[in-house]
Design an enzyme around this catalytic site. Structure first.
Site, mmCIF file in Angstrom:
data_model
loop_
_atom_site.group_PDB
_atom_site.id
_atom_site.type_symbol
_atom_site.label_atom_id
_atom_site.label_comp_id
_atom_site.label_asym_id
_atom_site.label_seq_id
_atom_site.Cartn_x
_atom_site.Cartn_y
_atom_site.Cartn_z
ATOM 1 C CB ALA A 122 -8.898 -3.847 -1.484
ATOM 2 C CB SER A 123 -8.107 -3.395 4.012
ATOM 3 O OG SER A 123 -7.989 -2.791 5.276
ATOM 4 C CB THR A 124 -6.947 2.251 3.859
ATOM 5 O OG1 THR A 124 -8.125 2.136 4.674
ATOM 6 C CG2 THR A 124 -7.346 2.739 2.478
ATOM 7 C CB SER A 171 -5.103 -4.440 5.666
ATOM 8 O OG SER A 171 -6.282 -5.011 6.191
#
Length: 208
Positions: A13-15, A17
């Site tokens: 869910a991490s941008t 990442s």
């Protein structure tokens, strides 16, 4: 000299990442570093910090900056980018599936495809159909993999990964660990992390 390794801890869910996942193998290849992909869930770690949502949602000014920064960074990397809705996405099933692939070698390809679907096309990665489509494109049996991902043993494996991340001081994603335990946080620290891994490996070869 054996190739140094760098652990890549990432949250679907991490941008940021997303940015790291799409470039880490090329960057590591140029540096002569092997990458160990470590999917985990950031939500419980944020919860341990007293946060009930992404900091980018809790602090709108920070969120506005992040979205504009992502537009700039994705454009510089020539990556498609759109805001997934909702944000953050439910990444639980994707993380469980990624763990299944670790021992079989397809986790990096699967992870990049998930990130591309989420941040490149705005698709829901919490939808099993999205993940099944990705698995099929990799030549895997979606029904079998999804079933294995939902086993108690695999769920426990993901919980242990989260506990390990917390015990090692991870507080955000992406996070990188060199072999000596040195930690680097953020997509903009990837090159520094790779350089550190190479230098420490070189130093370890020096005679005492």
């Amino acid at each position: 000299m054996p190739r140094p390794t760098l652990e890549f801890w990432y949250e679907f869910a991490s941008t940021y990442s997303y940015l790291s996942a799409m470039r880490i193998d090329d960057a590591a290849g140029r540096a002569g570093v092997a990458v160990v992909w470590r999917p985990f869930l950031l939500g419980p770690i944020l919860g341990a910090q007293g946060l009930s949502d992404s900091p980018f949602n809790l602090y709108p000014v920070k969120g506005r900056y992040m979205w504009r920064d992502m537009e700039r960074e994705a454009a510089a990397l020539r990556l498609p980018f759109c805001r997934p809705k909702p944000f953050p996405q439910n990444s639980l099933l994707a993380a469980r599936v990624a763990l299944v692939g670790l021992d079989r070698g397809w986790t990096p390809d699967f992870s990049r495809a998930v990130f591309a679907a989420e941040f490149g096309k705005g698709r829901s990665i919490g939808d099993p159909a999205t993940l099944a489509e990705i698995l099929a494109s990799l030549g895997e049996n979606p029904d079998a993999v999804l079933a294995e991902a939902g086993t108690e043993a695999n769920k426990a494996r993901l919980r242990r990964a989260g506990e390990e991340a917390l015990s090692r001081g991870v507080f955000g994603a992406p996070t990188f660990f060199a072999e000596d335990g040195e930690m680097f946080w953020g997509n903009d620290r990837l090159e520094q992390a790779l350089a550190w891994a190479v230098e420490r490996a070189r130093c370890s070869q020096w005679p005492v």
